[in-house]
Write an enzyme that holds these catalytic residues in place. Structure first.
Site: not given
Length: 401
Positions: A309, A323-324, A328, A346
């Site tokens: 993605y 690290n991302g 959210h 996440c």
């Protein structure tokens, strides 16, 4: 009997008189000696009392000194007198700013000197004897092979969360970490116990032993100008920062209960259903450990080529690791939130809940994740500071504790 007694008395009297004469003579001689010595000592003391010392001027650095640090100390000090005039000029004749102490006994440079330049002292001091003594001499500052810049992660006048580390990053490797660490200070009001740790050759962080006390005022000074970082590399400029620690907000996210709870000053303000990283895939796990809020974005484009993605835009994104990992909003996972972990690492919330959290968050807030099968660590990048135990953290200081 009377006659005998008289003769005896006469003999004794004569002997006594002789003794008195001897003692008297001795006493007279001794008295004259003391009187003479006393007079001489008095004259000497009087002379010494009247003789006033001349001024003794000491310039630092000394005349003809080479490879002087331009950060100082650069001073002129006088003993047995006062400074009348002092100037320090560079080769172009420009005077350096300086300050004369109120007692006129010390003059100190009030600005940094330049690298690789020659400076000349001039002026005079007035001694207690009324005579002038010169202030004179030249010296040369060090010429670095190269200079290195330092940058701070904190800004003046900002307010940060209670887990915020102070990070100093250099644009060149630091070889003499002891000298550099001695030049870096963190002053807190009230006191918060903390320590520097070197994460690598270009990065040093300072963090408190425990979360900051809310309301703490923090002054950071990275005084590396004129400091040899090792190998002939010197600091390019000093860097400072002044900021405040805000209220105590802590997030606790449990990958097993699928909840994210927000505590403000120990009181629960929000309890959100959440979906975290899919644990059956090692590349998607949300790491357990204390994360730190790094930045906030009203919208953010998520990209992960490994999972196919690119630029998936999500609302109310709060970065909690390099690290991302973010907290959210993500509407497509609402059916899974509070039930299953399906994200790519996440913490997914409903967009409305993500907005509530986004509005409450400060950079530096801790986000404590528990329950997953992987731990936050060095490979995850800034900020993994709180993943290290205090004894491990202090062992990474360049200066033994």
């Amino acid at each position: 009997m009377g006659a005998w007694g008289g003769r005896r008395g006469l003999v004794v009297g004569l002997a006594g008189a002789a003794l008195v004469a001897v003692l008297g003579l001795s006493g007279c001689t001794s008295g004259e000696s003391i009187a003479a010595t006393g007079a001489g000592g008095g004259e000497q003391r009087g002379t010494q009392a009247q003789a006033k010392p001349s001024a003794k001027v000491t310039a630092t650095p000394a005349a003809d000194a080479k490879d002087v640090s331009p950060a100082g100390p650069i001073t002129v000090v006088v003993a047995d007198g006062t400074l009348e005039t002092v100037s320090l000029t560079n080769a172009e004749g420009k005077q350096v700013k300086g300050e004369l102490a109120a007692d006129k006994k010390t003059w100190t440079v009030a600005e940094h000197l330049g690298y690789g330049k020659t400076y000349t002292w001039a002026g005079s001091a007035l001694g207690a004897d009324g005579k002038a003594a010169p202030v004179a001499g030249t010296f040369t500052t060090v010429k670095p092979k190269r200079t290195a810049k330092a940058s701070l992660n904190t800004g003046d006048g900002q307010t940060y969360g209670i887990a915020m580390p102070v990070a100093v990053v250099f644009d060149a490797p630091v070889k003499d970490k002891v000298a550099v660490q001695k030049a870096m200070t963190v002053t807190t009001t009230p006191e918060n116990v903390g320590e520097w740790a070197w994460l690598d050759d270009t990065t040093a962080h300072w963090r408190p032993k425990e979360y900051w006390k809310p309301g703490t005022k923090v002054e950071v000074a990275v005084g590396i100008y004129g400091v040899d970082l090792g190998g002939g590399t010197y600091g390019r400029d000093d860097v400072t920062s002044s900021f405040t620690i805000g209220r105590a907000q802590v997030v606790k996210a449990d990958t097993q209960t699928h909840r994210m709870v927000v505590y403000r000053d120990g009181v629960v303000t929000h309890d959100f259903p959440a979906s975290m990283g899919l644990e059956s895939d090692p590349g998607r796990v949300t790491k357990s450990g204390t994360h730190v809020v790094m930045s906030k974005h009203a919208t953010y484009g998520m990209t992960n080529p490994k999972y196919g993605y690119s630029n998936v835009v999500v609302p109310w994104a709060v970065r909690v690791s390099n690290n991302g990992e973010f907290v959210h909003g993500y509407a497509p996972s609402i059916p899974d939130q509070g039930k299953r972990n399906v994200s790519h690492g996440c913490v997914n919330l409903a967009p409305a809940n993500a907005k509530l959290y986004y509005d409450s968050a400060l950079v530096g807030d801790p986000v404590e994740v528990t329950g997953s099968n992987q731990q936050l660590g060095k490979a995850d990048g800034d900020y993994y500071d709180w993943a290290l135990a205090w004894d491990k953290w202090t062992s990474m200081s360049a200066i033994a504790n």
